[in-house]
Scaffold this motif. Structure first.
Motif, PDB file in Angstrom:
ATOM      1  N   ALA A   1       5.567 -14.445 -13.902  1.00 35.95           N
ATOM      2  CA  ALA A   1       4.573 -13.371 -14.034  1.00 35.95           C
ATOM      3  C   ALA A   1       3.736 -13.557 -15.289  1.00 35.95           C
ATOM      4  N   GLY A   2       3.393 -14.802 -15.572  1.00 33.20           N
ATOM      5  CA  GLY A   2       2.461 -15.057 -16.665  1.00 33.20           C
ATOM      6  C   GLY A   2       3.088 -15.705 -17.882  1.00 33.20           C
ATOM      7  N   TYR A   3       2.200 -16.236 -18.728  1.00 36.30           N
ATOM      8  CA  TYR A   3       2.588 -16.847 -19.996  1.00 36.30           C
ATOM      9  C   TYR A   3       1.892 -16.129 -21.157  1.00 36.30           C
ATOM     10  N   THR A   4       2.532 -16.191 -22.315  1.00 39.18           N
ATOM     11  CA  THR A   4       1.853 -15.960 -23.581  1.00 39.18           C
ATOM     12  C   THR A   4       2.115 -17.183 -24.447  1.00 39.18           C
ATOM     13  N   LEU A   5       1.043 -17.768 -24.950  1.00 37.29           N
ATOM     14  CA  LEU A   5       1.182 -18.853 -25.916  1.00 37.29           C
ATOM     15  C   LEU A   5       1.108 -18.225 -27.298  1.00 37.29           C
ATOM     16  N   VAL A   6       2.116 -18.475 -28.111  1.00 35.08           N
ATOM     17  CA  VAL A   6       2.200 -17.882 -29.449  1.00 35.08           C
ATOM     18  C   VAL A   6       2.073 -18.993 -30.491  1.00 35.08           C
ATOM     19  N   TYR A   7       1.150 -18.802 -31.420  1.00 33.61           N
ATOM     20  CA  TYR A   7       0.922 -19.790 -32.477  1.00 33.61           C
ATOM     21  C   TYR A   7       1.140 -19.096 -33.815  1.00 33.61           C
ATOM     22  N   HIS A   8       2.311 -19.342 -34.412  1.00 33.89           N
ATOM     23  CA  HIS A   8       2.641 -18.703 -35.684  1.00 33.89           C
ATOM     24  C   HIS A   8       2.767 -19.768 -36.778  1.00 33.89           C
ATOM     25  N   SER A   9       3.274 -19.370 -37.912  1.00 34.01           N
ATOM     26  CA  SER A   9       3.281 -20.282 -39.062  1.00 34.01           C
ATOM     27  C   SER A   9       4.224 -21.467 -38.893  1.00 34.01           C
ATOM     28  N   ARG A  10       5.124 -21.384 -37.911  1.00 38.83           N
ATOM     29  CA  ARG A  10       6.057 -22.498 -37.663  1.00 38.83           C
ATOM     30  C   ARG A  10       5.574 -23.437 -36.569  1.00 38.83           C
ATOM     31  N   GLY A  11       4.602 -23.007 -35.757  1.00 38.25           N
ATOM     32  CA  GLY A  11       4.088 -23.853 -34.691  1.00 38.25           C
ATOM     33  C   GLY A  11       3.821 -23.076 -33.417  1.00 38.25           C
ATOM     34  N   PHE A  12       3.824 -23.787 -32.271  1.00 36.96           N
ATOM     35  CA  PHE A  12       3.521 -23.197 -30.964  1.00 36.96           C
ATOM     36  C   PHE A  12       4.798 -22.903 -30.187  1.00 36.96           C
ATOM     37  N   GLN A  13       4.811 -21.724 -29.557  1.00 35.98           N
ATOM     38  CA  GLN A  13       5.864 -21.390 -28.607  1.00 35.98           C
ATOM     39  C   GLN A  13       5.207 -20.838 -27.347  1.00 35.98           C
ATOM     40  N   LEU A  14       5.728 -21.222 -26.191  1.00 30.88           N
ATOM     41  CA  LEU A  14       5.224 -20.719 -24.921  1.00 30.88           C
ATOM     42  C   LEU A  14       6.246 -19.728 -24.376  1.00 30.88           C
ATOM     43  N   VAL A  15       5.799 -18.490 -24.179  1.00 30.67           N
ATOM     44  CA  VAL A  15       6.685 -17.437 -23.678  1.00 30.67           C
ATOM     45  C   VAL A  15       6.391 -17.218 -22.200  1.00 30.67           C
ATOM     46  N   GLN A  16       7.398 -17.413 -21.373  1.00 28.82           N
ATOM     47  CA  GLN A  16       7.264 -17.265 -19.920  1.00 28.82           C
ATOM     48  C   GLN A  16       7.825 -15.912 -19.498  1.00 28.82           C
ATOM     49  N   HIS A  17       7.012 -15.109 -18.816  1.00 30.06           N
ATOM     50  CA  HIS A  17       7.395 -13.736 -18.476  1.00 30.06           C
ATOM     51  C   HIS A  17       7.862 -13.610 -17.032  1.00 30.06           C
ATOM     52  N   GLU A  18       8.841 -12.754 -16.839  1.00 33.77           N
ATOM     53  CA  GLU A  18       9.221 -12.332 -15.493  1.00 33.77           C
ATOM     54  C   GLU A  18       8.460 -11.044 -15.169  1.00 33.77           C
ATOM     55  N   PRO A  19       8.413 -10.637 -13.893  1.00 36.05           N
ATOM     56  CA  PRO A  19       7.624  -9.455 -13.525  1.00 36.05           C
ATOM     57  C   PRO A  19       8.036  -8.197 -14.286  1.00 36.05           C
ATOM     58  N   PHE A  20       7.036  -7.391 -14.616  1.00 38.52           N
ATOM     59  CA  PHE A  20       7.235  -6.120 -15.295  1.00 38.52           C
ATOM     60  C   PHE A  20       7.431  -5.034 -14.250  1.00 38.52           C
ATOM     61  N   THR A  21       8.418  -4.177 -14.452  1.00 35.22           N
ATOM     62  CA  THR A  21       8.661  -3.104 -13.474  1.00 35.22           C
ATOM     63  C   THR A  21       7.627  -1.990 -13.656  1.00 35.22           C
ATOM     64  N   SER A  22       7.787  -1.211 -14.740  1.00 37.04           N
ATOM     65  CA  SER A  22       6.820  -0.156 -15.032  1.00 37.04           C
ATOM     66  C   SER A  22       7.100   0.395 -16.415  1.00 37.04           C
ATOM     67  N   ALA A  23       6.104   1.051 -16.989  1.00 41.06           N
ATOM     68  CA  ALA A  23       6.289   1.693 -18.295  1.00 41.06           C
ATOM     69  C   ALA A  23       7.331   2.797 -18.182  1.00 41.06           C
ATOM     70  N   ALA A  24       7.309   3.519 -17.066  1.00 41.98           N
ATOM     71  CA  ALA A  24       8.265   4.621 -16.871  1.00 41.98           C
ATOM     72  C   ALA A  24       9.698   4.100 -16.879  1.00 41.98           C
ATOM     73  N   ASP A  25       9.924   2.971 -16.219  1.00 46.68           N
ATOM     74  CA  ASP A  25      11.259   2.367 -16.186  1.00 46.68           C
ATOM     75  C   ASP A  25      11.668   1.890 -17.577  1.00 46.68           C
ATOM     76  N   ALA A  26      10.707   1.340 -18.319  1.00 47.47           N
ATOM     77  CA  ALA A  26      10.996   0.872 -19.679  1.00 47.47           C
ATOM     78  C   ALA A  26      11.400   2.032 -20.577  1.00 47.47           C
ATOM     79  N   ILE A  27      10.699   3.143 -20.440  1.00 43.53           N
ATOM     80  CA  ILE A  27      10.978   4.311 -21.287  1.00 43.53           C
ATOM     81  C   ILE A  27      12.326   4.934 -20.928  1.00 43.53           C
ATOM     82  N   LEU A  28      12.566   5.061 -19.628  1.00 40.43           N
ATOM     83  CA  LEU A  28      13.777   5.751 -19.175  1.00 40.43           C
ATOM     84  C   LEU A  28      15.035   4.907 -19.341  1.00 40.43           C
ATOM     85  N   HIS A  29      14.942   3.618 -19.016  1.00 41.26           N
ATOM     86  CA  HIS A  29      16.139   2.777 -19.002  1.00 41.26           C
ATOM     87  C   HIS A  29      16.144   1.687 -20.075  1.00 41.26           C
ATOM     88  N   GLY A  30      15.085   1.634 -20.868  1.00 38.63           N
ATOM     89  CA  GLY A  30      15.033   0.638 -21.932  1.00 38.63           C
ATOM     90  C   GLY A  30      14.815  -0.768 -21.425  1.00 38.63           C
TER      91      GLY A  30
END
Length: 658
Positions: A577-606
């Motif tokens: 469900a998408g990538y984020t490429l992160v470029y910080h002071s140590r170098g590049f990291q590629l973050v691979q995401h799984e599908p997001f359920t919902s904000a409501a689920d995140a709030i209720l169940h963490g």
């Protein structure tokens, strides 16, 4: 430094002296800038092809692509249970909503406030550590700026300040400001976790919330965008290109998603619905049924109406496209005027020298003798739709935002960013393309294209040039040498109407055929003047099929393709469900995401977006501001200030009191 040089630049130095009126002020700024050069490089996040997935996008911003969770784990390790760390992260992401749930369940809120305030301050202190105090100060909300700053720079570990820090926390609670303070602190953590956000195009289409993404970005502290083909389509519709307008509506109907058009921008589609029912009332329009997931709720009546509207706008689109193509024979796109190649009696269409079977020849608005002519009813409908787009205040506001933050390409810290392609010849050299009468290639092509796009919205563009620029949005969307498309043809017509799937194929341009070659990527980077030992091309546009083992890191690490299928319709295709490429002071990291359920689920169940991190490239030493484009800029400022100091000390410019 010679007097001649100072005298040559005296006018500029006089202007600089207005900000730094004496030796003391100029010296202090030199000291400040020299110190900033030695801070760690800020964290950059790269995202691409969001396609209206506003909930997942907002969550990725809130959790900094998993960076905040990592910070919480580093700071609290085994000190907190996993459930406590998860609750703390959720509070940072959704403070107001989470606070309401906590107050319903927590027996001792005073104790909870005290503990939580100290934990949040600790996290905020960590994420702010790579910035100057002045930069952090600018990120703080006005109501709590002084208090947060005091807490960030005073610690309970200092016995002399323990009572002072504890008193601040107690007073925040006793005055009833704890909730507001916690929310403010959480928002500061979110803001400081990402220094610069880069979006490599395609905010629009497919998902339901492109307008919500744009609203979010309008409030975001630091971001840029390299326009994608879908962004250009909406910008073209806003500029008054009727073919772009029809494509925008068609894509929304194709995916059964009218939220952005109707709710987001107030576009009135009732005239289209009325027209579709009158013209296609007895047509099942099976090739135009919306592509919706089983989980999406849409009743049979709505599906039928959507299909009829879908066919109506598609036929109108091909007619309007033909009219624009006729105005621009230099585009070489006559093969896309396919209504002219249909044998309406035999039910075939001549494509690539062969007669191909049509799925349907039910075209009640087409006159075979003049197939691209609009009926009176279509003309009236198009005028109404055109009016809706050009008077949409919110759409114009969002397009102005895209223009002010966007470009066709950008270069940041030895990284070349663009959405899709650089047109190439077969031998890998930059291909010359005609852009509104001027032939250019490579960097000049991208720059010229960007200027043409902007000219469609400026008031000082002559009327004939503005029309040409407005028409050009269609070429950028579907033209064979467009850097936003770069395929031999867009087979939309074939997919809807031709049974032979061989005709559906869209041959990709040479960039996509050659991009895996490291030497080719170096050639492109050279053409754009990108220097540096660790230089890269970063783009999106073509989904990476991670489920099939495709690697987003290509050409020996020179190219990073970060379209991982953020859009829900692509999840099955990419397997993620998408990538984020992160470029910080140590170098590049590629973050691979799984599908997001919902904000409501995140709030209720963490729940959080599950992400896995791949180290792409790590630096031998921690990168500092001095190693970045910002560092180059600061060194130039330091040189200017030193020239000003010379002018003061040699009497060329007189000092003033502060």
């Amino acid at each position: 430094m010679s007097d001649n040089v100072i005298e040559r630049d005296e006018r500029y130095l006089q202007l600089l002296a207005q900000s730094f009126p004496n030796v003391a002020a100029a010296s202090t700024e030199v000291i400040n800038l020299e110190a900033i050069l030695n801070l760690p490089k800020g964290t950059e996040h790269f995202l691409a092809d969001l396609h209206g997935e506003h909930a997942a996008f907002q969550h990725v911003l809130k959790n900094a692509s998993g960076n905040i969770k990592r910070k919480v784990n580093e700071l609290f390790g085994n000190e907190l249970r996993e459930t406590e760390k998860r609750e703390l992260c959720t509070l940072i992401y959704y403070p107001e909503e989470k606070l309401e749930l906590i107050k319903q369940a927590e027996a001792d809120m005073h104790d909870w406030y005290v503990i939580t305030l100290h934990r949040l301050v600790k996290i905020c202190r960590e994420v702010s550590s790579k910035y100057t105090r002045s930069k952090v100060r600018r990120s703080l909300p006005q109501d709590f700026s002084y208090i947060i700053e005091e807490l960030l720079h005073e610690r309970t570990e200092d016995s002399d300040k323990t009572a002072y820090v504890n008193a601040i926390a107690e007073t925040i609670i006793s005055t009833g400001r704890a909730d507001d303070f916690i929310a403010a602190l959480c928002n500061v953590i979110q803001r400081l976790a990402i220094d610069q956000l880069h979006i490599l195009g395609d905010i629009f289409d497919r998902g339901p919330g492109a307008h919500i993404i744009m609203d979010t970005l309008r409030q975001y502290h630091s971001w840029d965008i390299q326009w994608g083909n879908h962004d250009i389509l909406w910008m073209g519709a806003c500029a008054g290109n009727d073919a772009c307008l029809c494509n925008v509506i068609r894509l929304s109907l194709r995916y059964g998603n009218l939220a952005t058009i109707e709710e987001g921008y107030g576009i009135n589609l009732v005239p289209l619905a009325t027209f579709a029912m009158e013209v296609y009332g007895d047509d099942p329009c099976t090739a135009f049924l919306p592509k919706i997931e089983e989980s999406e709720e849409m009743d049979r009546k709505t599906i039928d109406l959507t299909a009829k509207m879908h066919k109506a706008i598609t036929v109108l689109q091909f007619k309007v496209e033909a009219a624009i193509i006729n105005r621009h024979p230099e585009w070489g796109m006559d093969d896309r005027k396919l209504f002219e190649h249909i044998d309406y009696t035999a039910g075939t269409c001549r494509i690539d020298g062969k007669d191909r079977e049509m799925k349907t020849c039910r075209f009640p608005t087409i006159d075979p003798a003049n197939p691209n002519k609009l009926t009176d009813e279509e003309t009236t409908l198009l005028k109404k739709l055109h009016h809706s787009f050009v008077v949409s205040e919110k759409l114009h506001k969002h397009v102005r935002t895209l223009l002010s933050h966007g470009s066709m390409y950008a270069i940041y810290n030895s990284n070349l960013l663009f959405h899709a392609s650089i047109p190439l010849r077969e031998d890998g050299e930059m291909k010359e393309v005609s852009v509104c009468g001027q032939r250019c290639s490579g960097r000049e092509l991208m720059h010229r294209t960007g200027m043409i796009i902007r000219s469609a919205f400026t008031t000082d563009t002559p009327a004939d040039k503005k029309r040409e620029a407005t028409d050009y949005f269609l070429y950028l969307w579907m033209g064979p040498d467009s850097p936003l498309f770069d395929k031999a043809k867009m087979a939309t017509f074939e997919r809807y109407f031709i049974t032979d799937e061989e005709t559906w194929h869209e041959e990709k341009g040479n960039y996509f055929k050659l991009r895996d070659d490291e030497a080719q990527c170096d050639k492109i980077l050279d053409a754009f003047g990108v220097s540096g030992k660790n230089r890269h091309i970063i783009n999106g546009h073509v989904p990476v099929h991670a489920a099939r083992g495709e690697n987003p890191i290509k050409a020996g690490g020179r190219l990073m393709v970060i379209d991982g299928g953020f859009s829900h319709p692509y999840h099955k295709e990419t397997g993620i469900a998408g990538y984020t490429l992160v470029y910080h002071s140590r170098g590049f990291q590629l973050v691979q995401h799984e599908p997001f359920t919902s904000a409501a689920d995140a709030i209720l169940h963490g729940t959080d977006i599950k992400s896995t991190t791949q180290i792409v490239e790590m630096s031998a030493h921690r990168m500092l501001v001095a190693d970045t484009d910002k560092g180059d800029e600061l060194r130039k400022q330091i040189a200017d200030l030193k020239a000003l100091l010379y002018a003061y000390r040699h009497g060329i410019i007189k000092e003033k009191r502060s």
